[in-house]
Write a protein that holds these residues in place. Structure first.
Motif, PDB file in Angstrom:
ATOM      1  N   ALA A  42      33.554  15.668 -38.944  1.00  0.00           N
ATOM      2  CA  ALA A  42      32.455  14.798 -38.520  1.00  0.00           C
ATOM      3  C   ALA A  42      31.525  15.536 -37.569  1.00  0.00           C
ATOM      4  O   ALA A  42      31.962  16.362 -36.768  1.00  0.00           O
ATOM      5  N   GLN A  43      30.263  15.222 -37.653  1.00  0.00           N
ATOM      6  CA  GLN A  43      29.287  15.818 -36.749  1.00  0.00           C
ATOM      7  C   GLN A  43      29.116  14.988 -35.486  1.00  0.00           C
ATOM      8  O   GLN A  43      28.615  15.482 -34.481  1.00  0.00           O
ATOM      9  N   ASN A  44      29.508  13.705 -35.536  1.00  0.00           N
ATOM     10  CA  ASN A  44      29.369  12.818 -34.388  1.00  0.00           C
ATOM     11  C   ASN A  44      30.616  11.977 -34.223  1.00  0.00           C
ATOM     12  O   ASN A  44      31.241  11.590 -35.204  1.00  0.00           O
ATOM     13  N   GLY A  45      30.953  11.689 -32.988  1.00  0.00           N
ATOM     14  CA  GLY A  45      32.114  10.856 -32.732  1.00  0.00           C
ATOM     15  C   GLY A  45      32.485  10.877 -31.271  1.00  0.00           C
ATOM     16  O   GLY A  45      31.675  11.229 -30.421  1.00  0.00           O
ATOM     17  N   VAL A  46      33.705  10.523 -30.993  1.00  0.00           N
ATOM     18  CA  VAL A  46      34.202  10.494 -29.621  1.00  0.00           C
ATOM     19  C   VAL A  46      35.677  10.875 -29.632  1.00  0.00           C
ATOM     20  O   VAL A  46      36.378  10.649 -30.616  1.00  0.00           O
ATOM     21  N   LEU A  47      36.132  11.482 -28.557  1.00  0.00           N
ATOM     22  CA  LEU A  47      37.525  11.859 -28.394  1.00  0.00           C
ATOM     23  C   LEU A  47      38.086  11.078 -27.218  1.00  0.00           C
ATOM     24  O   LEU A  47      37.469  11.039 -26.159  1.00  0.00           O
ATOM     25  N   ILE A  48      39.241  10.457 -27.429  1.00  0.00           N
ATOM     26  CA  ILE A  48      39.919   9.706 -26.376  1.00  0.00           C
ATOM     27  C   ILE A  48      41.295  10.328 -26.183  1.00  0.00           C
ATOM     28  O   ILE A  48      42.055  10.476 -27.146  1.00  0.00           O
ATOM     29  N   TYR A  49      41.627  10.695 -24.956  1.00  0.00           N
ATOM     30  CA  TYR A  49      42.969  11.195 -24.662  1.00  0.00           C
ATOM     31  C   TYR A  49      43.912  10.025 -24.465  1.00  0.00           C
ATOM     32  O   TYR A  49      43.564   9.028 -23.826  1.00  0.00           O
ATOM     33  N   SER A  50      45.122  10.141 -25.013  1.00  0.00           N
ATOM     34  CA  SER A  50      46.114   9.090 -24.863  1.00  0.00           C
ATOM     35  C   SER A  50      47.509   9.679 -24.970  1.00  0.00           C
ATOM     36  O   SER A  50      47.738  10.611 -25.739  1.00  0.00           O
ATOM     37  N   GLY A  51      48.440   9.111 -24.234  1.00  0.00           N
ATOM     38  CA  GLY A  51      49.828   9.522 -24.313  1.00  0.00           C
ATOM     39  C   GLY A  51      50.588   8.821 -25.431  1.00  0.00           C
ATOM     40  O   GLY A  51      51.727   9.147 -25.711  1.00  0.00           O
ATOM     41  N   ASP A  52      49.961   7.816 -26.077  1.00  0.00           N
ATOM     42  CA  ASP A  52      50.616   7.070 -27.142  1.00  0.00           C
ATOM     43  C   ASP A  52      49.642   6.920 -28.306  1.00  0.00           C
ATOM     44  O   ASP A  52      48.950   5.914 -28.455  1.00  0.00           O
ATOM     45  N   LEU A  53      49.588   7.948 -29.140  1.00  0.00           N
ATOM     46  CA  LEU A  53      48.614   8.012 -30.232  1.00  0.00           C
ATOM     47  C   LEU A  53      48.697   6.819 -31.180  1.00  0.00           C
ATOM     48  O   LEU A  53      47.686   6.188 -31.491  1.00  0.00           O
TER      49      LEU A  53
END
Length: 126
Positions: free
Chosen positions: A13-24
């Motif tokens: 993807a060229q656009n999006g967001v990343l979220i860090y999480s300990g429980d995927l």
């Protein structure tokens, strides 16, 4: 060994967001259920979700996540029914915030996912 479950995806993807999480898996279920996102790639380190050309990556953080933090980034995602989506967010372990605002094009309100990440819900006028 890292096991990977991957579905067809033409290109990153060229656009999006990343979220860090300990429980995927737990956080992925929230976005899959509430926003109808689909898993396009899954490994032990991340789950990549997609809807309408928008990519959301839930990733194991390479550092300890602070317990008290504020992110200046807030997702905004479109829903068909604001009231039903807010109710479902709570049932899925999220949180809803007071207030609803509107303009001639759409109305908005705010929720948080299971990890406390803020999301603006948008419902476009019909």
């Amino acid at each position: 060994t890292v096991h990977s479950k991957e579905q067809h995806m033409s290109a990153p993807a060229q656009n999006g967001v990343l979220i860090y999480s300990g429980d995927l898996s737990n956080l992925s279920e929230f976005y899959e259920t509430l926003f109808g996102m689909r898993v396009v790639r899954k490994t032990n380190d991340f789950i990549s979700l997609e809807t309408n050309g928008f990519n959301l990556i839930i990733h194991v953080p390479p550092f300890d996540i602070p317990t008290k933090t504020f992110s200046p980034i807030k997702l905004f995602l479109t829903v068909d029914d604001m009231a039903m989506s807010r109710e479902q967010a709570v049932k899925l372990g999220g949180q809803v915030f007071e207030g609803e605002w509107s303009n001639p094009i759409f109305k908005v309100s705010n929720i948080a996912d299971r990890d406390g990440n803020h999301i603006q819900l948008r419902q476009f006028n019909k």
